[in-house]
Write a protein that holds these residues in place. Structure first.
Motif, PDB file in Angstrom:
ATOM      1  N   ASP A 164      43.531  30.840  44.577  1.00 41.60           N
ATOM      2  CA  ASP A 164      42.214  31.444  44.304  1.00 41.60           C
ATOM      3  C   ASP A 164      42.253  32.946  44.581  1.00 41.60           C
ATOM      4  OD1 ASP A 164      40.835  29.060  43.513  1.00 41.60           O
ATOM      5  OD2 ASP A 164      40.903  28.435  45.608  1.00 41.60           O
ATOM      6  N   ALA A 165      42.977  33.336  45.627  1.00 41.71           N
ATOM      7  CA  ALA A 165      43.105  34.776  45.924  1.00 41.71           C
ATOM      8  C   ALA A 165      43.886  35.467  44.807  1.00 41.71           C
ATOM      9  CB  ALA A 165      43.813  34.973  47.266  1.00 41.71           C
ATOM     10  N   CYS A 166      44.931  34.806  44.319  1.00 45.15           N
ATOM     11  CA  CYS A 166      45.743  35.405  43.243  1.00 45.15           C
ATOM     12  C   CYS A 166      44.936  35.512  41.958  1.00 45.15           C
ATOM     13  CB  CYS A 166      47.009  34.588  43.002  1.00 45.15           C
ATOM     14  SG  CYS A 166      48.105  34.619  44.418  1.00 45.15           S
ATOM     15  N   THR A 167      44.083  34.525  41.704  1.00 45.75           N
ATOM     16  CA  THR A 167      43.210  34.596  40.527  1.00 45.75           C
ATOM     17  C   THR A 167      42.343  35.851  40.615  1.00 45.75           C
ATOM     18  OG1 THR A 167      43.185  32.210  40.316  1.00 45.75           O
ATOM     19  CG2 THR A 167      41.373  33.378  39.276  1.00 45.75           C
ATOM     20  N   ALA A 168      41.829  36.134  41.818  1.00 47.60           N
ATOM     21  CA  ALA A 168      40.974  37.321  42.008  1.00 47.60           C
ATOM     22  C   ALA A 168      41.772  38.608  41.793  1.00 47.60           C
ATOM     23  CB  ALA A 168      40.371  37.300  43.408  1.00 47.60           C
ATOM     24  N   LEU A 169      43.040  38.618  42.236  1.00 42.04           N
ATOM     25  CA  LEU A 169      43.827  39.858  42.129  1.00 42.04           C
ATOM     26  C   LEU A 169      44.438  40.051  40.742  1.00 42.04           C
ATOM     27  CD1 LEU A 169      43.601  39.839  45.299  1.00 42.04           C
ATOM     28  CD2 LEU A 169      45.842  40.934  45.292  1.00 42.04           C
ATOM     29  N   GLU A 255      36.625  39.659  46.676  1.00 48.35           N
ATOM     30  CA  GLU A 255      36.210  38.521  47.501  1.00 48.35           C
ATOM     31  C   GLU A 255      35.282  37.608  46.681  1.00 48.35           C
ATOM     32  OE1 GLU A 255      33.959  39.585  50.995  1.00 48.35           O
ATOM     33  OE2 GLU A 255      35.096  38.141  52.194  1.00 48.35           O
ATOM     34  N   ALA A 256      34.393  38.220  45.882  1.00 46.30           N
ATOM     35  CA  ALA A 256      33.469  37.428  45.041  1.00 46.30           C
ATOM     36  C   ALA A 256      34.255  36.645  43.992  1.00 46.30           C
ATOM     37  CB  ALA A 256      32.454  38.352  44.368  1.00 46.30           C
ATOM     38  N   ALA A 257      35.275  37.269  43.407  1.00 44.26           N
ATOM     39  CA  ALA A 257      36.095  36.577  42.402  1.00 44.26           C
ATOM     40  C   ALA A 257      36.832  35.404  43.051  1.00 44.26           C
ATOM     41  CB  ALA A 257      37.080  37.548  41.765  1.00 44.26           C
ATOM     42  N   ARG A 258      37.362  35.625  44.264  1.00 48.31           N
ATOM     43  CA  ARG A 258      38.060  34.538  44.987  1.00 48.31           C
ATOM     44  C   ARG A 258      37.089  33.368  45.249  1.00 48.31           C
ATOM     45  NH1 ARG A 258      38.964  34.374  50.613  1.00 48.31           N
ATOM     46  NH2 ARG A 258      36.727  34.739  50.615  1.00 48.31           N
ATOM     47  N   ASP A 259      35.862  33.703  45.683  1.00 47.74           N
ATOM     48  CA  ASP A 259      34.887  32.650  45.999  1.00 47.74           C
ATOM     49  C   ASP A 259      34.497  31.869  44.737  1.00 47.74           C
ATOM     50  OD1 ASP A 259      35.025  33.537  48.553  1.00 47.74           O
ATOM     51  OD2 ASP A 259      33.076  34.564  48.557  1.00 47.74           O
ATOM     52  N   LEU A 264      34.793  27.037  41.140  1.00 51.33           N
ATOM     53  CA  LEU A 264      35.198  26.416  39.874  1.00 51.33           C
ATOM     54  C   LEU A 264      36.246  25.341  40.120  1.00 51.33           C
ATOM     55  CD1 LEU A 264      35.354  29.573  37.583  1.00 51.33           C
ATOM     56  CD2 LEU A 264      33.646  27.748  37.515  1.00 51.33           C
ATOM     57  N   ALA A 265      37.179  25.614  41.039  1.00 51.31           N
ATOM     58  CA  ALA A 265      38.246  24.650  41.336  1.00 51.31           C
ATOM     59  C   ALA A 265      37.670  23.379  41.939  1.00 51.31           C
ATOM     60  CB  ALA A 265      39.269  25.271  42.274  1.00 51.31           C
ATOM     61  N   SER A 266      36.531  23.514  42.645  1.00 50.77           N
ATOM     62  CA  SER A 266      35.949  22.316  43.262  1.00 50.77           C
ATOM     63  C   SER A 266      35.011  21.586  42.296  1.00 50.77           C
ATOM     64  CB  SER A 266      35.214  22.677  44.548  1.00 50.77           C
ATOM     65  OG  SER A 266      34.108  23.483  44.233  1.00 50.77           O
TER      66      SER A 266
END
Ligand SMILES: NC(=O)c1ccc[n+]([C@@H]2O[C@H](COP(=O)([O-])OP(=O)(O)OC[C@H]3O[C@@H](n4cnc5c(N)ncnc54)[C@H](OP(=O)(O)O)[C@@H]3O)[C@@H](O)[C@H]2O)c1
Length: 269
Positions: A164-169, A255-259, A264-266
């Motif tokens: 999820d962090a990588c998706t944000a970055l 941080e918002a993109a990670r959240d 979405l993953a859940s």
């Protein structure tokens, strides 16, 4: 023995991957594709010399299945594949946000699953693809996924908990740079430049800065300090960026993109 690879749901990302694999030396005869529309399948056959098949045929005959449908189409695709997919198939998902457990629950017990989050620069062979193993994927499976996605750019292995962090970055990353270019081009217009000239100046500056970041081995702070002379123009601009909280805004944005990726993953759309 020849390894057959099938790309299932060959849209923008699937086609970028397919064309990259062929340029990297995969034989079109070893590549199968599936598409929802017959004319799309024929287009791929004509353009690349690959063989269109049904999803069920791909599951039966290919050693590796790369699933590149949209996340909302994945459950239906897996329902179609599950009865035909032996447990020794390597299943690689290119769909954003779907955990490997989603595939493992729907496919035969023990099926190796690898999750990959790439980004749109895959279209120009400059992707950043982040790769994670599901519970049954081996070192060889990860290496195979790296070989495939390495055809369209760089790859990096991470634990799935960091996806999820990588998706944000990097997943959303190109969009932040497009946004910056758009805002800087507007600034150029405010300063009296025509739009096309402002655009060219910013894009070439972005390419130059990105190449230096990649090739010089220098820390970004050092590269910025090199163009920040005492009482000069750059420090005047940097002061305004700090005054307007741009650094804090970027941290909050990622941080918002990670959240959102976590949500979405859940399954919370
Ligand atoms: N584009 C990006 O920025 C990006 C970046 C990173 C990751 N991804 C991931 O890559 C995946 C693909 O994205 P995309 O932008 O390439 O989407 P896309 O262009 O819509 O490609 C998906 C393709 O799958 C086809 N399809 C859907 N269900 C199918 C089925 N049951 N059998 C066969 N084909 C089927 C669709 O057919 P139709 O044409 O008939 O709809 C479409 O051609 C997504 O999961 C996304 O999360 C995308």
């Amino acid at each position: 023995m020849t390894q057959k690879v099938a790309v299932l749901g060959t849209g923008k990302i699937g086609e970028a991957l397919l064309s990259g694999m062929i340029r990297a030396g995969w034989a079109p005869a070893d590549l199968l594709v599936t598409a929802r529309r017959a004319e799309r399948a024929e287009e791929l056959r004509t353009r690349y010399g690959v063989t269109p098949v049904t999803n069920a045929e791909a599951a039966k005959t290919a050693d590796t299945l790369i699933l590149t449908v949209k996340p909302q189409d994945m459950a239906a695709l897996l329902d179609e594949l599950a009865p035909h997919t032996p447990a020794d198939r390597l299943v690689i998902s290119g769909a954003a946000g779907i955990p490997t457990s989603f595939f493992e629950e729907r496919l035969a017990a023990g099926t190796p699953v690898v999750r990959v989050m790439t980004n749109t620069p895959a279209l120009v062979d400059e992707a950043m693809s982040v790769i994670s193993a599901g519970s049954h994927a081996s070192e060889a499976d990860l290496a195979h996924a790296e070989e495939i996605f390495g055809a369209v750019g760089k790859t990096l292995r991470v634990p799935e908990s960091q996806q999820d962090a990588c998706t944000a970055l990097s997943g959303s990353g190109p969009a932040y740079f497009f946004y910056l270019v758009e805002a800087m081009t507007d600034a150029g217009i405010l300063l009296g430049l025509p739009r096309d000239k402002a655009h060219d100046l910013i894009v070439q500056s972005a390419i130059g800065a990105a190449t230096m970041l990649r090739d010089s081995g220098e820390h970004p702070v050092k590269l910025r300090e090199n163009v920040t002379s005492p009482a000069g123009t750059t420090i005047s601009a940097i002061r305004e960026l700090e005054n307007h909280g741009v650094r804090a805004a970027l941290i909050a944005a990622l941080e918002a993109a990670r959240d959102r990726s976590r949500e979405l993953a859940s399954g919370n759309s």
